[in-house]
Design an enzyme around this catalytic site. Structure first.
Site, mmCIF file in Angstrom:
data_model
loop_
_atom_site.group_PDB
_atom_site.id
_atom_site.type_symbol
_atom_site.label_atom_id
_atom_site.label_comp_id
_atom_site.label_asym_id
_atom_site.label_seq_id
_atom_site.Cartn_x
_atom_site.Cartn_y
_atom_site.Cartn_z
ATOM 1 N N ASP A 190 15.587 76.576 -59.711
ATOM 2 C CA ASP A 190 14.750 77.527 -58.982
ATOM 3 C C ASP A 190 15.606 78.315 -57.997
ATOM 4 O O ASP A 190 16.775 78.572 -58.257
ATOM 5 C CB ASP A 190 13.622 76.736 -58.288
ATOM 6 N N HIS B 71 10.633 79.905 -52.647
ATOM 7 C CA HIS B 71 9.972 79.464 -53.875
ATOM 8 C C HIS B 71 10.468 78.095 -54.337
ATOM 9 O O HIS B 71 9.684 77.218 -54.699
ATOM 10 C CB HIS B 71 10.222 80.529 -54.943
ATOM 11 N N SER C 43 4.036 78.950 -61.516
ATOM 12 C CA SER C 43 5.161 78.376 -60.770
ATOM 13 C C SER C 43 4.737 77.143 -60.018
ATOM 14 O O SER C 43 5.503 76.208 -59.868
ATOM 15 C CB SER C 43 5.634 79.367 -59.706
#
Ligand SMILES: *[C@@H]1O[C@H](CO)[C@@H](O)[C@H](O)[C@H]1NC(C)=O
Ligand SMILES: *[C@@H]1O[C@H](CO)[C@@H](O)[C@H](O)[C@H]1NC(C)=O
Ligand SMILES: *[C@@H]1O[C@H](CO)[C@@H](O)[C@H](O)[C@H]1NC(C)=O
Ligand SMILES: *[C@@H]1O[C@H](CO)[C@@H](O)[C@H](O)[C@H]1NC(C)=O
Ligand SMILES: *[C@@H]1O[C@H](CO)[C@@H](O)[C@H](O)[C@H]1NC(C)=O
Ligand SMILES: *[C@@H]1O[C@H](CO)[C@@H](O)[C@H](O)[C@H]1NC(C)=O
Length: 639
Positions: free
Chosen positions: A60, A129, A421
């Site tokens: 990620d 994220h 996600s």
């Protein structure tokens, strides 16, 4: 050997803060919702010791190690088999790894200074994220977490004692990466010794999915986001059968609007803030074939004036931005409204003085198809309370997990985020728990356990509505096996197992790799694709009759008798042979045949059914999707 071509990844991490509304699930609670109450632990948490010693690799945007979610208080030593490392760089050194974050690497080869501007050249996560997904999968328990008072509660990952290995591949605000970069990270992760890989990112193409097969062949479960792609019918990415593809589900209710086309066909969309002038009357409908995304300055005011304009999202990495541009474009051309066709998000964006409605990509395609059938297309948009218009894309995700308004670590704070996600690390966390309880299960057995025990109704026993902004009744193309049920996945009874060699056969058979498949990995006895032993059956072209074989392994009590319960897709006759299968200590495996024949005399959409083996204790359900075709040349939605 890697060719670094930096491209925009369809990156679904649209971050937004939502207003507190009644009935919304804040996902400090999502694990409770899934039946994994930390304070009243069920078997899956106790058996797995909260996932301790399972290593989850998170590929990620890196990690914010100071977050409380990565506190390693009370953790035992790092598993001896771990061969990874803690790479240093900007504001990140070995002291930032601990017994929770046991490894961290970063991959910036081929990036320009411009690409990484504002980012740390290190595993540190400027975007947030990666921190969010890592803490969702395996964050330690943190009390009293909220975002400005919303969603207050204890935050934790699905496998709160699992270890994290961080692979930073997404860079800068644009979250740039390339398939080669991701594959380099996956290669390292395989070597380092991860047990589970969580990838909340998606590419628009399949040519690298063989890399994940190598991970799966080593016993690593790969969990991938069912990406949120731009304008093409197959809007689910990462569909290689060896990975687990995750859809985002939501229990957030929305207020859909009905879109009625001039041919009286009804579809569903999500009206946007400020779009109160829906009108409830037919208006001209227009789309610009030369500028489907309605780029600024492209719309012809003569054509658009007073009409509703259909625009598509395109491949812009910032969907919100593109939506805003489409709004402006339609406004300036004097349009009445905008139907914006895009992937599933829960964005709520104001749209000025025009009426805006968001639709699923497939809904957009249906509207486009309608426009093509008439010289004066019209449309009416009205508020609706019922959900109509089931549509499909193919291929589909395997499983759904909470993915909307997930509250998790975001740098040193806690914030909401939505999208597949966020659903993906939920599944990764659950995989870690299953793996800790059943270390010998193969990735396909784990996938089977998750898919076959999933629920297809919501907590009130009602059918699941499709995820994301435009509501529709969900079908297996939306949720795969259904909504994940971790407690049941621990004891599925039967599994549809697949030897990694069979995946290679499939790979060769379909030429997944883009160019010519490598000869060595091909098997001379290539079987029918339909017979890959997946926990689902999908027949895209049923002309008259199709025969499909599956094999189940009994992993429950040795003596067991299972009976088949079939729910044929409408219009399709379905038979299972044998209808009863009996296991004992010597017979642990059974193959069975499923025969489909169609009653339909017309070209059909996909219809859905299921096959469930029951023994009184277990219920092992697989989803079935069949599409009847009469003529290849005519298709309702496939373009
Ligand atoms: C690592 O980073 C920490 C915190 O930024 C700092 O205190 C420490 O001195 C650094 N260690 C090394 C070996 O550079
Ligand atoms: C939780 O956080 C709030 C706001 O930071 C604080 O006022 C409250 O005392 C905290 N509660 C507990 C139990 O720590
Ligand atoms: C649509 O439905 C209306 C009302 O039922 C009817 O009057 C009209 O003829 C229908 N139009 C088409 C194209 O079927
Ligand atoms: C806009 O559309 C009208 C009507 O079709 C046409 O006459 C005109 O040339 C178009 N204008 C431009 C700039 O293309
Ligand atoms: C909306 O605003 C734009 C620009 O501000 C203006 O040109 C247009 O006429 C307005 N449209 C309506 C329907 O009021
Ligand atoms: C298991 O079932 C098979 C087939 O019915 C039978 O031949 C075998 O003897 C059974 N084994 C045991 C241990 O009962």
């Amino acid at each position: 050997m890697y060719i670094y071509s930096w491209i925009f990844v369809e990156f679904p991490g649209v971050v937004h803060v939502v207003q507190s509304r009644q009935g919304k699930l804040h996902t400090t609670r999502s694990w409770d919702f899934l039946g994994l109450d930390y304070y009243r632990q069920t078997e899956i948490l106790t058996n797995s010791k909260l996932g301790s010693d399972v290593i989850i690799g998170v590929v990620d945007s890196g990690i914010w190690p100071e977050s409380k979610s990565f506190n390693d208080d009370g953790y035992g030593p790092i598993p001896l088999r771990w061969k990874g490392t803690c790479e240093h760089g900007d504001e990140f050194n070995a002291s930032h790894c601990n017994r929770k974050i046991i490894g961290a690497r970063w991959y910036a080869n081929g990036l320009t200074e411009e690409d990484t501007k504002g980012d740390y050249l290190s595993p540190r996560d400027v975007n947030g994220h990666g921190t969010h997904t890592a803490s969702t999968a395996a964050g330690s328990l943190v009390q009293n977490v909220s975002f400005g008072g919303l969603g207050i509660g204890a935050a934790r990952g699905g496998a709160p004692r699992a270890r994290l290995a961080i692979y930073k591949v997404l860079w800068g605000e644009k979250t740039l990466t390339s398939s080669a970069t991701v594959l380099a990270a996956v290669d390292d992760a395989i070597h380092d010794g991860v047990d589970v890989l969580s990838l909340s990112l998606g590419f628009d193409f399949f040519d690298f999915s063989i890399g994940y097969l190598h991970a799966v062949a080593k016993g690593i479960t790969v969990v991938f986001a069912g990406g949120n792609d731009g304008p093409r019918p197959q809007s689910i990415t990462n569909v290689a059968p060896w990975v687990i593809t995750v859809a985002a589900s939501t229990i957030d209710r929305s207020f859909p609007a009905t879109i009625t086309l001039g041919n009286n066909r009804s579809l569903v969309g999500q009206p946007q803030i400020g779009s109160l002038r829906l009108g409830n009357e037919f208006r001209g409908l227009y789309t610009d074939p030369d500028s489907p995304s309605c780029a600024l300055g492209t719309l012809n005011a003569t054509m658009v004036k007073g009409k509703v304009v259909l625009c598509f999202m395109g491949n812009n990495p910032s969907p919100d931005l593109q939506f805003q541009r489409a709004v402006l474009s339609v406004q300036r051309a004097g349009g009445f409204g905008l139907i914006f066709s895009q992937y599933t998000t829960n964005s709520r964006i104001p749209c000025g003085n025009i009426s805006c409605i968001l639709v699923d990509y497939e809904v957009g395609i249906k509207i486009l198809y309608y426009i093509g059938t008439t010289s004066s297309p019209i449309v009416k948009i009205s508020a609706a309370t019922t959900v109509v218009g089931a549509t499909v894309v193919s291929p589909r995700p395997d499983i759904a997990a909470p993915g909307v308004n997930i509250l998790a670590a975001w740098k040193s704070f806690y914030d909401f985020a939505s999208g597949t996600s966020m659903a993906t690390p939920h599944i990764a966390g659950i995989v870690a728990l299953i793996k800790a309880s059943h270390p010998t299960w193969s990735p396909s057995a784990i996938k089977s356990a998750i898919v076959t025990t999933a629920s297809v109704t919501d907590e009130y026993g009602l059918p699941i509505t499709a995820e994301g902004a435009p509501r529709k009744l969900a079908d297996p193309f939306d949720y795969g096996g259904g909504h994940v049920n971790p407690n049941k996945a621990l004891d599925p009874g039967l599994v549809y197992d697949i030897d990694a060699a069979d995946y290679f056969k499939f790979h060769c058979y379909t030429g997944f790799i883009g160019g010519t498949p490598t000869i060595e990995i091909c098997d001379s006895k290539q079987g029918s694709l339909l017979d890959l032993n997946l926990p689902s059956i999908s027949i895209p072209n049923l002309r008259t009759t199709a025969v499909v074989w599956r094999t189940v392994n009994n992993i429950g009590e040795a003596d067991a008798t299972y009976k088949a319960i079939i729910e044929p897709p409408p219009g399709v006759k379905m038979e299972v042979e044998p209808q009863v299968i009996i296991f004992n200590s010597t017979v642990t495996k059974h193959s069975f045949k499923v025969t489909f024949s169609t009653y339909l005399r017309v070209q059909g959409d996909y219809t859905f059914g299921s096959l469930t083996w029951v023994d009184g204790k277990h219920s092992v359900r697989i989803p079935i999707a069949v599409r009847t075709t009469i003529q290849e040349s005519y298709a309702d939605i496939s373009l």
